[in-house]
Design a protein around this motif. Structure first.
Motif, short mmCIF file in Angstrom:
data_model
loop_
_atom_site.label_atom_id
_atom_site.label_comp_id
_atom_site.label_asym_id
_atom_site.label_seq_id
_atom_site.Cartn_x
_atom_site.Cartn_y
_atom_site.Cartn_z
N PHE A 4 -11.67 -0.38 -4.65
CA PHE A 4 -10.97 -1.56 -4.12
C PHE A 4 -10.52 -1.24 -2.69
CE2 PHE A 4 -10.19 -1.33 -8.75
CZ PHE A 4 -10.92 -2.45 -9.13
N THR A 5 -11.25 -1.78 -1.73
CA THR A 5 -11.12 -1.31 -0.34
C THR A 5 -10.44 -2.32 0.59
OG1 THR A 5 -13.37 -2.11 0.11
CG2 THR A 5 -13.12 0.19 -0.57
N THR A 6 -9.63 -3.21 0.06
CA THR A 6 -8.95 -4.18 0.94
C THR A 6 -8.01 -3.47 1.91
OG1 THR A 6 -7.27 -4.48 -0.79
CG2 THR A 6 -9.09 -6.07 -0.72
N TRP A 7 -7.57 -2.25 1.57
CA TRP A 7 -6.70 -1.48 2.46
C TRP A 7 -7.36 -1.19 3.80
CZ3 TRP A 7 -8.99 3.19 3.63
CH2 TRP A 7 -9.95 3.67 2.71
N GLN A 8 -8.69 -1.26 3.85
CA GLN A 8 -9.41 -0.99 5.09
C GLN A 8 -9.21 -2.09 6.13
OE1 GLN A 8 -13.48 -0.39 3.86
NE2 GLN A 8 -13.09 1.67 3.06
N ASN A 9 -8.69 -3.24 5.69
CA ASN A 9 -8.48 -4.37 6.61
C ASN A 9 -7.25 -4.19 7.49
OD1 ASN A 9 -10.70 -5.61 5.38
ND2 ASN A 9 -9.42 -6.63 3.85
N SER A 10 -6.41 -3.23 7.16
CA SER A 10 -5.20 -2.98 7.94
C SER A 10 -5.23 -1.56 8.49
CB SER A 10 -3.96 -3.16 7.06
OG SER A 10 -2.81 -2.58 7.65
N GLN A 11 -5.00 -1.43 9.78
CA GLN A 11 -5.03 -0.10 10.40
C GLN A 11 -3.95 0.80 9.82
OE1 GLN A 11 -4.93 -0.18 14.68
NE2 GLN A 11 -4.92 2.06 14.89
N THR A 12 -2.76 0.23 9.59
CA THR A 12 -1.67 1.03 9.03
C THR A 12 -2.00 1.48 7.61
OG1 THR A 12 -0.05 -0.18 10.36
CG2 THR A 12 0.79 1.05 8.45
N SER A 13 -2.43 0.53 6.79
CA SER A 13 -2.79 0.87 5.41
C SER A 13 -3.95 1.85 5.37
CB SER A 13 -3.16 -0.40 4.63
OG SER A 13 -2.03 -1.23 4.47
N SER A 14 -4.91 1.66 6.26
CA SER A 14 -6.08 2.53 6.30
C SER A 14 -5.68 3.97 6.54
CB SER A 14 -7.04 2.06 7.38
OG SER A 14 -8.20 2.86 7.40
N GLN A 15 -4.77 4.20 7.46
CA GLN A 15 -4.34 5.57 7.75
C GLN A 15 -3.57 6.16 6.57
OE1 GLN A 15 -5.19 7.31 10.70
NE2 GLN A 15 -4.57 8.94 9.28
N THR B 269 0.83 -1.21 0.00
CA THR B 269 0.00 0.00 0.00
C THR B 269 0.87 1.25 0.00
OG1 THR B 269 -1.78 -1.14 1.18
CG2 THR B 269 -1.79 1.27 1.25
N GLN B 270 1.93 1.27 0.80
CA GLN B 270 2.79 2.44 0.87
C GLN B 270 3.47 2.70 -0.46
OE1 GLN B 270 3.53 4.71 3.80
NE2 GLN B 270 3.80 5.70 1.81
#
Length: 263
Positions: A114-125, A78-79
């Motif tokens: 594509f919202t799989t990033w919401q599953n990770s707190q780090t990625s979400s931020q 994600t980063q």
């Protein structure tokens, strides 16, 4: 980078080359059912440049040690994705304000769909911070464009949303054509004059690096669309990133062609 596995080896297609294919689709798009779009030159250019943020990464692609091939665009963190998309608007802005707007809208649209990033707190931020910055950039750019008599008509929410969906459609079509498919594929949420529809792609012929694909319903101006794009052929996997990059930069270019026809 996109991958197409063939009998000869792996064909690697850069994001900018895939975007070039999107631009070709844009130029051929539109008929009595799917309508037209405006401003046409800017939207076609935006489609062609929608992945401009990948330009630097593609000059030195990273190696996926698990596959021995360059990372596909879906294999980066994600980063890494955010770093690429953060720089996209700055590369696109010298090409024009409307082009930069479409590039930014495409980037935020990917994370909206594509919202799989919401599953990770780090990625979400990370993504939320990115979206906040991009939305502010888009608002500012739209305000500038509204003050330009030429662009005023093209800055309504309806026109912008329609053009955003078109770029997403051409992107999805191009990804399918670049990566290749064995039988059938679909692209949903395709804008028409009266709503949205799903396009069906059917593979009709494969001969070396030439594909013939049927499209239903037919969404283009002419009765046949010829597309050309380029990849790099890798005959082997790699454990060394430098060797992989050198192989990609050597004379391994492959010209790819696809013809689209009505079903």
């Amino acid at each position: 980078m996109l991958h197409r596995l063939t009998k000869q080896g792996l064909i690697c297609i850069t994001q900018p080359n895939h975007a070039w294919l999107s631009g070709q689709l844009a130029q051929a798009w539109g008929n009595e059912h799917f309508g037209q779009f405006a401003p046409k030159k800017e939207v076609c250019f935006g489609a062609e440049q929608h992945d401009i943020g990948w330009l630097y990464w593609e000059q030195a692609p990273t190696l996926n040690p698990q596959t021995g091939y360059p990372h596909k665009f879906t294999e980066l963190s994600t980063q890494e994705h955010i770093n690429i998309w953060c720089g996209a608007k700055h590369l696109a802005l010298p090409l024009g304000r409307y082009v930069a707007l479409l590039v930014s809208l495409h980037g935020t649209g990917l994370y909206e769909r594509f919202t799989t990033w919401q599953n990770s707190q780090t990625s979400s931020q990370i993504v939320q911070d990115f979206l906040k910055r991009e939305y502010a950039f888009q608002e500012q750019l739209i305000a500038f464009l509204k003050n330009d008599p030429y662009y005023t008509a093209y800055t309504t929410s309806e026109v912008i949303e329609h053009n955003k969906k078109l770029v997403a459609t051409w992107d999805a079509l191009s990804i399918i054509l670049c990566q290749g498919f064995t039988s059938e594929a679909q692209v949903s949420e395709v804008p028409t004059m009266n709503g949205e529809i799903t396009l069906k792609l059917t593979l009709k012929e494969v001969k070396d690096n030439y594909h013939q694909v049927a499209v239903s319903p037919w969404s283009f101006q002419e009765t046949e669309v010829d597309l050309v794009y380029e990849g790099r052929l890798l005959h082997q996997t790699f454990s060394d990133e430098k060797a992989m990059r050198e192989a990609l930069m050597s004379d391994r270019a492959v010209t790819l062609r696809t013809t689209l026809r009505p079903e």
